[in-house]
Design an enzyme around this catalytic site. Sequence first.
Site, PDB file in Angstrom:
ATOM      1  CB  CYS A 258      -1.278  -0.376   1.019  1.00 31.58           C
ATOM      2  SG  CYS A 258      -2.567   1.365   0.899  1.00 31.58           S
ATOM      3  CG  HIS A 343      -4.145  -3.836   2.134  1.00 28.72           C
ATOM      4  ND1 HIS A 343      -3.626  -3.356   3.442  1.00 28.72           N
ATOM      5  CD2 HIS A 343      -4.547  -2.380   2.162  1.00 28.72           C
ATOM      6  CE1 HIS A 343      -3.416  -2.401   3.543  1.00 28.72           C
ATOM      7  NE2 HIS A 343      -4.141  -1.153   3.208  1.00 28.72           N
ATOM      8  CD  GLU A 345      -3.467  -6.560   4.911  1.00 30.65           C
ATOM      9  OE1 GLU A 345      -4.061  -5.858   5.217  1.00 30.65           O
ATOM     10  OE2 GLU A 345      -2.646  -6.638   4.027  1.00 30.65           O
TER      11      GLU A 345
END
Length: 367
Positions: A258, A343, A345
């Site tokens: 990011c 992202h 995750e």
Amino acid sequence: MKLENKKGYLYLEDGTFIEGYSFGAKGIKVGEVVFTTSMNGYVESLTDPSYKGQILIITHPLVGNYGVPEKKYEQGILTNFESERIQVEGLIVAEHTYPSKWNSALTLDEWLKSENVPGVFDVDTRMIVKKIRTYGTMMGIIASELEIDDPRKYLEKKYDEIDFTQFTSPKSPIFHPNTGDMIVVVDCGIKHGILYGLYKRGFSIVRVPCSFSASKIIEYNPKGIVFSNGPGNPNLLENQIKTFSELVEYKIPILGICLGHQIATLALGGKIKKMKFGHRAINKPVIESNSNKCYISTHNHGYGIISKNDIPPNTKIWFYNPDDYTIEGLIHEKLPIITTQFHPEARPGPWDTTWVFDKFRTMVTGK
């Protein structure tokens, strides 16, 4: 549901005045008004440090129905929140409701009050989002129980002019010991989901302030380095860009996520530009260039590599977005550097791209 029938207001910098009802804390907050189309995950979204300095609109019409759970930790890492506190300046929703879920510890209203964050509900969120989609993000004021005589004086400072990492980066190093190789996370405002993804792959982690120099980072003798997500305009982060440039010389594997992807892009000679209204959702497609596979991913960014002409020299496009063809990830052709604008995750969102952490582990360990 009209909580005590107290009025709440949203003022936009284009002169739009919107009246609804107040919930959460009382007061006045200023921020860039943005929206997420995520249908769930408001606990994770509200605690995401990348939202610092922003007033968040949730487009899903009903918010709060599963409440707010108690925080859970593993080795000092939150497993169900993205940071220790709410990061948004204010919250705008169409309808706020009371929760009905077994693990709810607080209502959304109670949580906002406890952290001094104002909210406004019973407004036409669709109208506001269409305005932002048409004209771009803009500054706004969220206020409760009072009208503002001269909103312009609150809007003199623009979001793009403030380095918000000063509010989200830790003041000193934080350690998360484990059995595997030591990595350093340059923490610009990291989501704990990223920390957890790294920790579950065996890494011993030290999080350092994003103001740390390259020489300070190298003192930890890291086997890998991660530049985290975080809030704000990456073009203001001259020190972090310089640090990345100096770390490149050590040829240590680096992962940028990011804001970390944006810092890497600028340090390597590419360009990062402001997007019209950004990507903020948990269902954004990205295509991996090598395999041509499409993955569904979680996004929260208002800046990016807008065109393939803006990528740095000696890098190739790893991921791109098939909706607007913005660049979503890079691989360096000569150095052990990989980045994702999205992202991997998730939290909230799908786990399609968690394998990015496995790729980074292979870069670090060689296996």
